[in-house]
Design an enzyme around this catalytic site. Structure first.
Site, PDB file in Angstrom:
ATOM      1  CD  GLN A 118      -2.358  -1.813   0.221  1.00  0.00           C
ATOM      2  OE1 GLN A 118      -1.798  -2.713  -0.066  1.00  0.00           O
ATOM      3  NE2 GLN A 118      -3.351  -1.514  -0.511  1.00  0.00           N
ATOM      4  CG  ASN A 119       5.181   3.204   1.287  1.00  0.00           C
ATOM      5  OD1 ASN A 119       5.505   3.972   0.386  1.00  0.00           O
ATOM      6  ND2 ASN A 119       5.526   3.383   2.541  1.00  0.00           N
ATOM      7  NE  ARG A 120      -0.444   7.809  -1.411  1.00  0.00           N
ATOM      8  CZ  ARG A 120      -0.688   7.921  -0.105  1.00  0.00           C
ATOM      9  NH1 ARG A 120       0.299   7.869   0.762  1.00  0.00           N
ATOM     10  NH2 ARG A 120      -1.902   8.083   0.336  1.00  0.00           N
ATOM     11  CB  THR A 161       5.540   7.218  -0.042  1.00  0.00           C
ATOM     12  OG1 THR A 161       6.494   6.470   0.717  1.00  0.00           O
ATOM     13  CG2 THR A 161       6.243   8.258  -0.906  1.00  0.00           C
TER      14      THR A 161
END
Length: 163
Positions: free
Chosen positions: A45-47, A146
């Site tokens: 889920q981290n961008r 992020t």
């Protein structure tokens, strides 16, 4: 610097850096998902990896080798400002209150003099860095985290600093 307590400390990853690195991106400390995946920004889920791929017009890396290639091809180094901690979860709020030791940022910059600026991935990394390394003679930029916990993420700031 805070002292580690009786809980077994967790260590960060080795820095991803080489002699061609020009920008050091510093996080605060690896999340639980990153520790499980044994590499930086391992939470799907981290961008982070999508952001780098977008900025450098590359495909989003899907494994550690591709992530390393993306960073090295674009002169990006990765590390965390916290070297070890007794942090049990992933929360920056918890990390800020936990016992931790610092990474040797000065030593890394001395060994890799081509690094021209430090980009902090989030406010906590920036706060810890500035508090403990106020005498660094290098540009230090704080960018929006992020992390999926940051609901007000803005890509434009990252594009400006890395393009």
């Amino acid at each position: 610097m805070k002292k580690l307590n009786k809980l077994e400390p967790i260590n960060n990853f080795e820095p991803l850096v080489d002699e061609n690195s020009q920008i050091l991106i510093l996080g605060s400390f690896p999340s639980v998902k990153s520790r499980e995946n044994a590499f930086y920004y391992g939470n799907p889920q981290n961008r982070f990896w999508k952001v780098l791929a977008s900025i450098f017009n590359e495909k989003v890396p899907t494994n550690i080798e591709e992530k390393i290639v993306l960073c090295k091809a674009n002169h990006i180094a990765l590390w965390d400002v916290v070297a070890s901690s007794n942090l049990q979860g992933s929360s920056d709020l918890t990390l800020a209150k936990s016992a931790y030791s610092l990474s040797n940022i000065k030593g890394l910059l001395s060994k890799f003099p081509n690094i021209q600026k430090i980009v902090c991935n989030g406010k906590l990394a920036y706060k810890i860095l500035c508090k403990n390394f106020s005498d660094l003679n290098i540009d230090i930029i704080c960018l929006p985290s992020t992390s999926p916990a940051n609901t007000s993420f803005k890509l434009e700031a990252w594009q400006k600093e890395l393009s």
